[in-house]
Design an enzyme around this catalytic site. Sequence first.
Site, PDB file in Angstrom:
ATOM      1  CG  ASP A  30      -2.269   0.934   0.999  1.00 35.32           C
ATOM      2  OD1 ASP A  30      -3.311   0.288   0.778  1.00 35.32           O
ATOM      3  OD2 ASP A  30      -1.817   2.080   0.976  1.00 35.32           O
ATOM      4  CE  LYS A  35      -5.722   1.648   5.067  1.00 37.85           C
ATOM      5  NZ  LYS A  35      -6.354   1.912   3.754  1.00 37.85           N
ATOM      6  CB  THR A 121     -16.057  -2.387  -8.436  1.00 41.54           C
ATOM      7  OG1 THR A 121     -16.208  -3.373  -7.053  1.00 41.54           O
ATOM      8  CG2 THR A 121     -17.348  -2.680  -9.250  1.00 41.54           C
ATOM      9  CE  LYS A 204     -18.809  -5.361  -6.613  1.00 41.68           C
ATOM     10  NZ  LYS A 204     -19.281  -6.159  -5.196  1.00 41.68           N
ATOM     11  N   GLY A 257     -26.320   2.293   1.791  1.00 42.52           N
ATOM     12  CA  GLY A 257     -25.154   3.179   1.907  1.00 42.52           C
ATOM     13  C   GLY A 257     -24.147   2.294   1.748  1.00 42.52           C
ATOM     14  CB  CYS A 260     -20.181  -1.552  -2.868  1.00 37.74           C
ATOM     15  SG  CYS A 260     -18.755  -1.956  -2.458  1.00 37.74           S
ATOM     16  NE  ARG A 327     -15.129   3.464   2.133  1.00 41.63           N
ATOM     17  CZ  ARG A 327     -14.367   2.463   1.415  1.00 41.63           C
ATOM     18  NH1 ARG A 327     -13.771   3.057   0.657  1.00 41.63           N
ATOM     19  NH2 ARG A 327     -14.592   1.293   2.187  1.00 41.63           N
TER      20      ARG A 327
HETATM   21  N1  LIG Z   1     -15.319  -2.541   0.536  1.00 41.54           N
HETATM   22  C1  LIG Z   1     -16.224  -3.509   0.238  1.00 41.54           C
HETATM   23  O1  LIG Z   1     -17.118  -4.040   0.821  1.00 41.54           O
HETATM   24  C2  LIG Z   1     -16.152  -4.027  -1.275  1.00 41.54           C
HETATM   25  C3  LIG Z   1     -16.973  -5.144  -1.867  1.00 41.54           C
HETATM   26  C4  LIG Z   1     -16.592  -5.437  -3.098  1.00 41.54           C
HETATM   27  C5  LIG Z   1     -15.575  -4.630  -4.062  1.00 41.54           C
HETATM   28  N2  LIG Z   1     -15.181  -3.670  -3.620  1.00 41.54           N
HETATM   29  C6  LIG Z   1     -14.241  -3.005  -4.443  1.00 41.54           C
HETATM   30  O2  LIG Z   1     -12.983  -3.207  -4.312  1.00 41.54           O
HETATM   31  C7  LIG Z   1     -12.270  -1.965  -4.258  1.00 41.54           C
HETATM   32  C8  LIG Z   1     -11.437  -1.527  -3.200  1.00 41.54           C
HETATM   33  O3  LIG Z   1     -12.486  -1.308  -2.102  1.00 41.54           O
HETATM   34  P1  LIG Z   1     -12.109  -1.232  -0.730  1.00 41.54           P
HETATM   35  O4  LIG Z   1     -13.425  -0.740   0.056  1.00 41.54           O
HETATM   36  O5  LIG Z   1     -11.215  -2.102  -0.204  1.00 41.54           O
HETATM   37  O6  LIG Z   1     -11.141   0.238  -0.610  1.00 41.54           O
HETATM   38  P2  LIG Z   1     -10.209   0.982   0.404  1.00 41.54           P
HETATM   39  O7  LIG Z   1     -10.313   2.661   0.318  1.00 41.54           O
HETATM   40  O8  LIG Z   1     -10.581   0.383   1.922  1.00 41.54           O
HETATM   41  O9  LIG Z   1      -8.701   0.456   0.296  1.00 41.54           O
HETATM   42  C9  LIG Z   1      -7.876   0.893  -0.968  1.00 41.54           C
HETATM   43  C10 LIG Z   1      -6.672   0.856  -0.624  1.00 41.54           C
HETATM   44  O10 LIG Z   1      -5.787   1.143  -1.774  1.00 41.54           O
HETATM   45  C11 LIG Z   1      -4.753   1.866  -1.341  1.00 41.54           C
HETATM   46  N3  LIG Z   1      -4.218   2.403  -2.534  1.00 41.54           N
HETATM   47  C12 LIG Z   1      -4.657   3.576  -3.262  1.00 41.54           C
HETATM   48  N4  LIG Z   1      -3.707   3.905  -4.311  1.00 41.54           N
HETATM   49  C13 LIG Z   1      -2.881   2.703  -4.439  1.00 41.54           C
HETATM   50  C14 LIG Z   1      -1.701   2.534  -5.095  1.00 41.54           C
HETATM   51  N5  LIG Z   1      -1.160   3.400  -6.029  1.00 41.54           N
HETATM   52  N6  LIG Z   1      -0.974   1.390  -4.926  1.00 41.54           N
HETATM   53  C15 LIG Z   1      -1.190   0.616  -3.606  1.00 41.54           C
HETATM   54  N7  LIG Z   1      -2.352   0.801  -2.781  1.00 41.54           N
HETATM   55  C16 LIG Z   1      -3.017   2.163  -3.053  1.00 41.54           C
HETATM   56  C17 LIG Z   1      -5.270   2.852  -0.410  1.00 41.54           C
HETATM   57  O11 LIG Z   1      -4.208   3.345   0.337  1.00 41.54           O
HETATM   58  C18 LIG Z   1      -6.219   1.993   0.617  1.00 41.54           C
HETATM   59  O12 LIG Z   1      -5.631   1.358   1.561  1.00 41.54           O
HETATM   60  C19 LIG Z   1     -13.242  -0.953  -4.990  1.00 41.54           C
HETATM   61  O13 LIG Z   1     -13.089  -0.878  -6.380  1.00 41.54           O
HETATM   62  C20 LIG Z   1     -14.457  -1.318  -4.427  1.00 41.54           C
HETATM   63  O14 LIG Z   1     -15.594  -0.866  -5.152  1.00 41.54           O
HETATM   64  C21 LIG Z   1     -15.098  -3.215  -2.090  1.00 41.54           C
END
Ligand SMILES: NC(=O)c1ccc[n+]([C@@H]2O[C@H](COP(=O)([O-])OP(=O)(O)OC[C@H]3O[C@@H](n4cnc5c(N)ncnc54)[C@H](O)[C@@H]3O)[C@@H](O)[C@H]2O)c1
Length: 438
Positions: A30, A35, A121, A204, A257, A260, A327
């Site tokens: 990351d 973090k 996604t 998705k 909310g 997603c 969020r």
């Molecule tokens: N949260 C959910 O319940 C969920 C479920 C299914 C799908 N998704 C999808 O999964 C993806 C991630 O969602 P999330 O909720 O885990 O996001 P998040 O914001 O919790 O995590 C994203 C992470 O990516 C890191 N990041 C950003 N730019 C980066 C880079 N250049 N290199 C490395 N790390 C980097 C951020 O620091 C962060 O820790 C999204 O596309 C979301 O739509 C989320």
Amino acid sequence: MKVTITGAGYVGLVTGACLAERGHEVVCFDIDSEKIEQLQRGEPPIYEPGLKELIEKNIKAGRLHFTTNCKEAYRQRDVIVLAVGTPEKEDGSPNLSYLKKAVDDMACHITQNCVVVTKSTVPPGTNEKISYWIHSKKSPALNVEVVSCPEFLREGSAIYDTFHGDRIVIGAASKEAGDLIQEMYKDFHVPVVRTDIRSAEMIKYASNAFLAAKISFINEIAAICERVGADVEEVAAGMGLDKRIGPQFLKAGIGYGGSCFPKDTKALHHIAEKVSCRFEILEAVMNVNDSQSEVLMNKARTHMGSLRNKKAALLGLAFKPGTDDIRESQAIKLAKALIHEGANVHVYDPVAMENAEKELGNSVVYSGSMGEALLDAEAAFIATDWEEITEFPLSNYKLLMKKPIIFDGRNCLQMEKIQKNDLTYLPIGRRGCISPII
Ligand SMILES: NC(=O)c1ccc[n+]([C@@H]2O[C@H](COP(=O)([O-])OP(=O)(O)OC[C@H]3O[C@@H](n4cnc5c(N)ncnc54)[C@H](O)[C@@H]3O)[C@@H](O)[C@H]2O)c1
């Protein structure tokens, strides 16, 4: 296998910890150094049941590592999983800039043939873009294939969902790349669906839009129930027994909310628009959801008159129970609406207070317990159905509050118990109990 997870957020961390638990050697990368330092100490930066234990166990076993160093992250990997955020842009389309940056940083550090898996996604066609971005940066001697494997976990039960999911969707252009990802997941014993890449990307969005539609549908039914004297909880239970419908996501309330549903419905609407399809159902789903928290506010105005200078307890801030994620939380929207009406808002959530403070600042009072939030309050608003909130003794509302009025935005209290405790109770789409004192 040697696996790197790019993006240690809700999806990346859970995926990484679960893959390590099944014996893979996992590195989570990351760009957020705070973090990563926290994770190296075994402390997850997010609240997700069971995650801390899983991380600690796999760090100890030497299968789970965390880094901000690209060179270290991408050296000699079999699989690289992309799990960075794809938040919405102003026009509703997903912002792919985090993904582009992550891919650019990764591509020039890959040292062996590997498969890149996209869990973020993304709209149909994005994995082809990712493949192009990688090929324009990587060493020409290396063979790197891109596979779409969208994520379906739910925050609050993410680990359970990863090990017991309904399906793992693998969209691949070549059989070999798809086979490798299926092999990575072989010890999860979750049914696998193999598709082409664009269909996987669409699965998705279509799934999330359909679930959002179920929620908005039952919320519309709830509005009709109120007017015809029916109870939406009984209606939903009766509907849900039909196997063609199913009981899940038929819960009326203040709307969906989270990170997603709101963003993915908007993104799918945008995708449809771009190919000249008007997705009318989805427009209605989003409109219903946008106005759903107003339903509770209207009840408050009707039953209390002005909220100005009245103490209102807001119970729950996370977008759903089991997570600290706020969020697009309807609870935050409700907090802002109450503040706008001039109420003195006292909030409580078992785990999301810190995140909420970043959003609400000093516009509300943060209570140390549910009891503290309710003390001398003139109204209680339930926004998240945490067990702590649903199990809170109803007799205490009467003891603590100035006037025991409960606006239940999650229909999570039992009507018989409410009646026994003689409380004024205003849920959504149920008959409710309105005491004559108001
Ligand atoms: N949260 C959910 O319940 C969920 C479920 C299914 C799908 N998704 C999808 O999964 C993806 C991630 O969602 P999330 O909720 O885990 O996001 P998040 O914001 O919790 O995590 C994203 C992470 O990516 C890191 N990041 C950003 N730019 C980066 C880079 N250049 N290199 C490395 N790390 C980097 C951020 O620091 C962060 O820790 C999204 O596309 C979301 O739509 C989320």
